[in-house]
Design an enzyme around this catalytic site. Structure first.
Site, mmCIF file in Angstrom:
data_model
loop_
_atom_site.group_PDB
_atom_site.id
_atom_site.type_symbol
_atom_site.label_atom_id
_atom_site.label_comp_id
_atom_site.label_asym_id
_atom_site.label_seq_id
_atom_site.Cartn_x
_atom_site.Cartn_y
_atom_site.Cartn_z
ATOM 1 C CE LYS A 168 -1.320 1.822 4.140
ATOM 2 N NZ LYS A 168 -0.184 2.242 4.953
ATOM 3 C CG ASP A 197 -4.644 -4.093 4.705
ATOM 4 O OD1 ASP A 197 -4.114 -4.234 5.817
ATOM 5 O OD2 ASP A 197 -5.503 -3.230 4.466
ATOM 6 C CG HIS A 198 0.577 -4.732 7.958
ATOM 7 N ND1 HIS A 198 0.392 -3.430 7.580
ATOM 8 C CD2 HIS A 198 0.614 -4.717 9.308
ATOM 9 C CE1 HIS A 198 0.329 -2.671 8.664
ATOM 10 N NE2 HIS A 198 0.460 -3.412 9.724
ATOM 11 C CE LYS A 202 -2.042 -5.615 12.477
ATOM 12 N NZ LYS A 202 -0.709 -5.539 13.073
ATOM 13 C CD GLU A 236 0.109 3.566 14.361
ATOM 14 O OE1 GLU A 236 1.161 2.950 14.209
ATOM 15 O OE2 GLU A 236 -0.342 4.352 13.518
ATOM 16 C CG ASP A 255 -0.533 5.679 7.034
ATOM 17 O OD1 ASP A 255 0.110 5.087 6.145
ATOM 18 O OD2 ASP A 255 -0.258 5.610 8.246
ATOM 19 C CG HIS A 260 -4.167 -0.876 7.823
ATOM 20 N ND1 HIS A 260 -3.735 -1.769 6.884
ATOM 21 C CD2 HIS A 260 -3.104 -0.061 8.067
ATOM 22 C CE1 HIS A 260 -2.466 -1.519 6.589
ATOM 23 N NE2 HIS A 260 -2.061 -0.483 7.289
ATOM 24 C CE LYS A 360 1.485 7.215 11.980
ATOM 25 N NZ LYS A 360 1.756 5.782 12.112
#
Ligand code: BG6
Length: 512
Positions: A168, A197-198, A202, A236, A255, A260, A360
């Site tokens: 991405k 898409d990491h 999961k 995060e 982002d 995600h 963030k």
């Protein structure tokens, strides 16, 4: 050590070694290779899941030779591998890692790459299957695919497959995503394209499907009759670290949201697929994304909140504001936080708000999906005094401390009838032990066996951009006037609390 000699796979869903192939990593000297890809390959080798003819070619501009590249990786894995690495296993893999120095824009470099692929196939055997991993800046995606084609490294033949993993972001808005799809589509067929898409690597995200459809009791109450609303949080504690250059052109919305968070949303909301085939699952995910009610410009103003962190603290130490981070322009208006309210227009979810937020430099690191159920329809115990009925809440914790917890009301022991909230908690680690992995093992393996279930299809990417395009447009036209509007180490701007308060709701308590 040959992977065939290593113990049987720990993950019983992955049962056979993948096809032998040459994995070409573009951008091989970057962070992803040392932090995730090589440690993931080691874990796959340990579990006997790599083909015997497997080999890697790193491609990058940095001045390595095959020898120095292997040496560098040997040092890196000591730092980044999630578990201690068996030396014999590393030697086996290292002997299959090669390096080509070149620029992705230089056609000559692809000739060298093609020659190296041939040598590697001669050396390690196999049919010459090709697995390209584009771990490079998005502006190079189109060029690399074209150059691969020109060098004869992109097309499939009867005897060899060829797949491309694309990191991405896929485009930076709807129009550019469509243009990129068209550009790479001139060379590659959709079945060759793996948009990664990491989040889908999961464990708990994959467990969502098992939780919903592998159990009989949840699905009957998984709808508007029983569910009041859904909250999806990806908080995060880190700031933008060294990625200011990229992040400032992206922002929290691009982002995190169309990729995600929309994966989490679509897996939470999808209808039962007719099978676990890639397209059956992705069809249902795509339907959810298409059913999200489009936001009008007025909705963007009333149903979304953007924020940027100012100076504050992180982990007990002072933390700089976003505008003071490396490579971030002083007066930047890029958002580092977003909260939004979406609704899904279908029979299952009509009138059930989905509140999403990500940011963030938040107070805690925590990614979770919270399903808030409706109250009991009438309060039987009201007359017994001071009872607040429990709103049952099911929380699916994605990270950290993966698990699931259910909150319900229970009688507090004693002569007086009082009700308190209790939690039933399932923890992955407590139940199954820790299973150190990078989150990329499954995704790399699936690409090597040709399973696209956990990868985004072009129409899903497009549907995601379609939802957020009105935000991009309105925000561009109306730059924020109050940035920075939350302190590093807090839970985001107060407007995000007001977004829910207007509906008589509040964000759930986060773990301390
Ligand atoms: C990446 C984003 O895709 O996901 C980062 O670009 C973000 O900005 C990261 O930090 C979050 O991933 P995880 O796995 O730490 O939740």
């Amino acid at each position: 050590m040959n992977p065939a000699e290593t113990p049987a796979p720990a993950d019983t869903t992955l049962t056979r070694p993948a096809d032998g192939c040459v994995m070409v990593i573009f951008g091989a000297s970057g962070d992803l290779t040392k932090r995730k890809l090589i440690p993931a390959l080691i874990n796959l080798a340990r579990d006997s899941l790599l083909g015997r003819e497997f080999a890697v070619i790193g491609f990058a501009t940095r001045d390595y030779t095959t020898e120095t590249f292997r040496k560098q990786l040997a040092e890196d894995i000591a730092t980044f591998s999630p578990a201690p690495v068996d030396e014999a296993l590393w030697q086996w893999l290292a002997g299959r890692i090669h390096y080509v120095r070149g620029s992705v824009e230089d056609p000559q470099a692809y000739q060298v790459l093609a020659a190296t692929v041939n040598e590697v196939v001669t050396q390690h055997g196999g049919a010459g299957n090709l697995f390209h991993y584009l771990a490079v800046a998005p502006k190079f995606f189109g060029t690399i695919v074209e150059q691969l084609d020109a060098a004869g490294l992109a097309r499939e033949t009867d005897s060899r497959w060829c797949r491309v993993i694309i990191e991405k972001p896929f485009g930076h808005d709807l129009e550019s995503a469509r243009a990129l799809t068209a550009e790479i589509g001139r060379v590659l067929d959709e079945r060759q394209i793996y948009r990664i898409d990491h989040y889908l690597g999961k464990e708990t995200v994959q467990n969502l499907m098992v939780f919903r459809f592998g159990n009989g009791i949840f699905e009957p109450i998984w709808d508007r009759r029983y569910i009041d609303h859904v909250q999806i949080t990806a908080a995060e504690t880190v700031g933008v670290e060294q990625r200011g250059g990229y992040y400032d052109t992206s922002g929290a919305l691009r982002d995190m949201v169309p990729n995600h968070l929309f994966q989490l949303l679509s897996l939470t909301a999808l209808e039962p697929p007719i099978s676990f085939d890639a397209n059956a699952v992705r069809d249902e995910q795509a339907k959810v994304l298409h059913a999200i009610q489009p936001l009008s410009p007025e909705d963007v103003l009333s149903k979304t909140v953007r924020g940027q962190y100012g100076a504050g603290s992180s982990g007990g130490s002072p933390a700089a504001g976003y505008r003071a981070e490396p490579n971030v322009p002083q007066g930047s208006n890029t958002e580092t936080y977003i909260a939004l309210k979406l609704t899904i227009d279908n029979w299952r979810w009509a009138d059930v708000p989905f509140y999403l937020r990500t940011g963030k430099r938040m107070a805690k690191r925590c990614t979770e999906i919270a399903i808030q159920f409706k109250r009991a329809p009438f309060m039987l115990f009201r007359k017994a005094g001071a009872l607040s009925p429990t709103q049952n809440r099911l929380v699916i914790r994605i990270q950290p401390n993966e698990g699931i917890s259910l909150t319900f009301g229970a009688k507090i022991p004693g002569t007086v009838m009082r009700q308190g909230e209790v939690h039933m908690d399932f923890s992955y680690v407590e139940q199954f032990g820790s299973h150190p992995h990078t989150g990329y093992e499954r995704l790399l393996y699936d690409c090597m066996v040709g399973d696209q279930t956990l990868f985004q299809r072009a129409d899903m990417v497009e549907a995601g951009w379609q939802v957020i395009q009105p935000l991009l447009d309105v925000w561009k036209a109306l730059p924020p006037r109050n940035f920075p509007n939350y302190a590093a180490g807090s839970w985001g701007p107060k407007e995000a609390d007001e977004l829910l308060a207007r509906d008589g709701r509040a964000w759930g308590k986060m773990p301390q």
